[in-house]
Design an enzyme around this catalytic site. Structure first.
Site, short mmCIF file in Angstrom:
data_model
loop_
_atom_site.label_atom_id
_atom_site.label_comp_id
_atom_site.label_asym_id
_atom_site.label_seq_id
_atom_site.Cartn_x
_atom_site.Cartn_y
_atom_site.Cartn_z
N THR A 173 32.08 -12.42 -2.70
CA THR A 173 31.56 -12.89 -1.42
C THR A 173 30.84 -11.78 -0.68
O THR A 173 29.99 -12.05 0.17
CB THR A 173 32.71 -13.46 -0.56
N LYS A 219 44.66 -11.75 -8.45
CA LYS A 219 43.98 -12.80 -7.68
C LYS A 219 43.71 -13.94 -8.65
O LYS A 219 42.88 -13.81 -9.56
CB LYS A 219 42.69 -12.28 -7.06
N VAL A 269 43.71 -14.40 -1.14
CA VAL A 269 42.44 -13.70 -0.94
C VAL A 269 41.43 -14.81 -0.70
O VAL A 269 41.12 -15.59 -1.61
CB VAL A 269 42.04 -12.84 -2.15
N TYR A 285 41.36 -9.87 -11.14
CA TYR A 285 40.74 -11.08 -10.59
C TYR A 285 40.37 -11.98 -11.76
O TYR A 285 39.45 -11.70 -12.51
CB TYR A 285 39.51 -10.68 -9.78
#
Length: 303
Positions: free
Chosen positions: A56, A172, A212, A144
């Protein structure tokens, strides 16, 4: 009025962690002043961790020096009040290792490492990639797992093996595979975070410690209350908050890319001077903005 429970577990990275956008001025340059103001706002609203230059944060469009400038700026702004997690994962192991070492010198509290994308390594390659980078610094690492972007998942057996590395302490989870997450949660001590905003409550039922979140840019307090309610075992309050968050999540996550929608809404709120994004991302169309406004109106926000 929902009361926020006091129970909060000790975690390495925090429990409510916005995946923060990288503010750009209208000419496309970094706006570090806006980044510091946004970081302070998010922490004031209840975030206890921030991921900087993750997906992001448009990390794939940033130069190394821009990544480092963002790490330094956010550490200066909120270091000591919230954990600052540097997004240093990429599909070049050597480059990711180098950027992680540079990040460690800025005072960040941890690293977020995404599965190497595009290359499509096998599980042995994925494991070697993460272990090599995790061994390059003393910082704690959050893996992640997001096969929707990376194509290749981190299989449960690989995650269980990676959890033996002393620096790999978090995950994550954006895989959307509850069975896989259950297996990893049962067989490791990894601190698991929901990587999909809408799955925060379900994943916390099996032991995830927090989220997250992209939507936390615009609903930080509600995520703070949801996570605290789950950690306090207050399922009734958590369920109510889960439903209240739905229109926010639809507005941010279901119509256009999350960085674009987050910057747009933050700009509408007066929290970001410009909604500028870098190519290949582009601004929302008028039709897309209308749909986003409708979702936000359902949540009680009008612009």
């Amino acid at each position: 009025m929902i009361e926020t429970p006091a129970a909060r577990p000790e975690t390495t990275f925090g429990t409510v962690i916005p995946a923060m956008v990288t503010p750009f001025a209208q000419d496309g340059s970094l706006d570090l002043d806006a980044a510091q103001k946004l970081a302070n706002h998010l922490v004031d609203e209840g975030a206890d961790g921030l991921v900087i230059t993750g997906t992001t944060g448009e990390t794939s469009t940033l130069l190394d020096e821009e990544n480092i400038a963002m790490f330094e700026a956010v550490v200066e702004a909120v270091g000591g009040r919230a954990k600052v997690i540097a997004g240093t994962g990429m599909n070049d192991t050597g480059h990711s290792m180098h950027l992680s070492q540079l990040a460690a010198k800025t005072g960040v509290d941890g690293l977020l490492l995404v599965t190497p994308y595009y290359n499509k390594p096998n599980q042995a390659g994925i494991r070697a990639h993460f272990e090599t980078i995790a061994s390059a610094t003393d910082l704690p690492v959050m893996l992640y797992d997001i096969p929707g972007r990376s194509v290749m998942p981190i299989n449960p057996d690989t995650l269980i093996a990676l959890a033996e590395h002393p620096n790999i302490v978090g995950l994550k989870d954006a895989k959307g595979d509850f069975q896989s997450t259950t297996l990893v949660a049962a067989q490791t001590d990894l601190e698991i975070y929901s990587g999909e905003d809408s799955l925060t409550m379900p994943l916390m039922t099996l032991g995830a410690v927090g989220v997250v979140s992209v939507t936390a840019h615009v609903a930080t307090r509600l995520y703070r209350q949801l996570v605290d309610a789950m950690n306090a075992g207050d399922l009734a309050t958590a369920r109510e908050l889960h439903f209240r968050l739905d229109p926010y999540q639809r507005a941010v996550m279901t119509h256009i890319q999350g960085a674009v929608s987050s910057k747009l809404i933050l700009n509408w709120q007066g929290l970001l001077p410009s909604p500028e994004v870098r190519l290949p991302l582009v601004q929302a169309t008028e039709d897309e903005q209308t749909i986003i406004r409708a979702d936000l109106a359902e949540a009680g926000l009008t612009f």
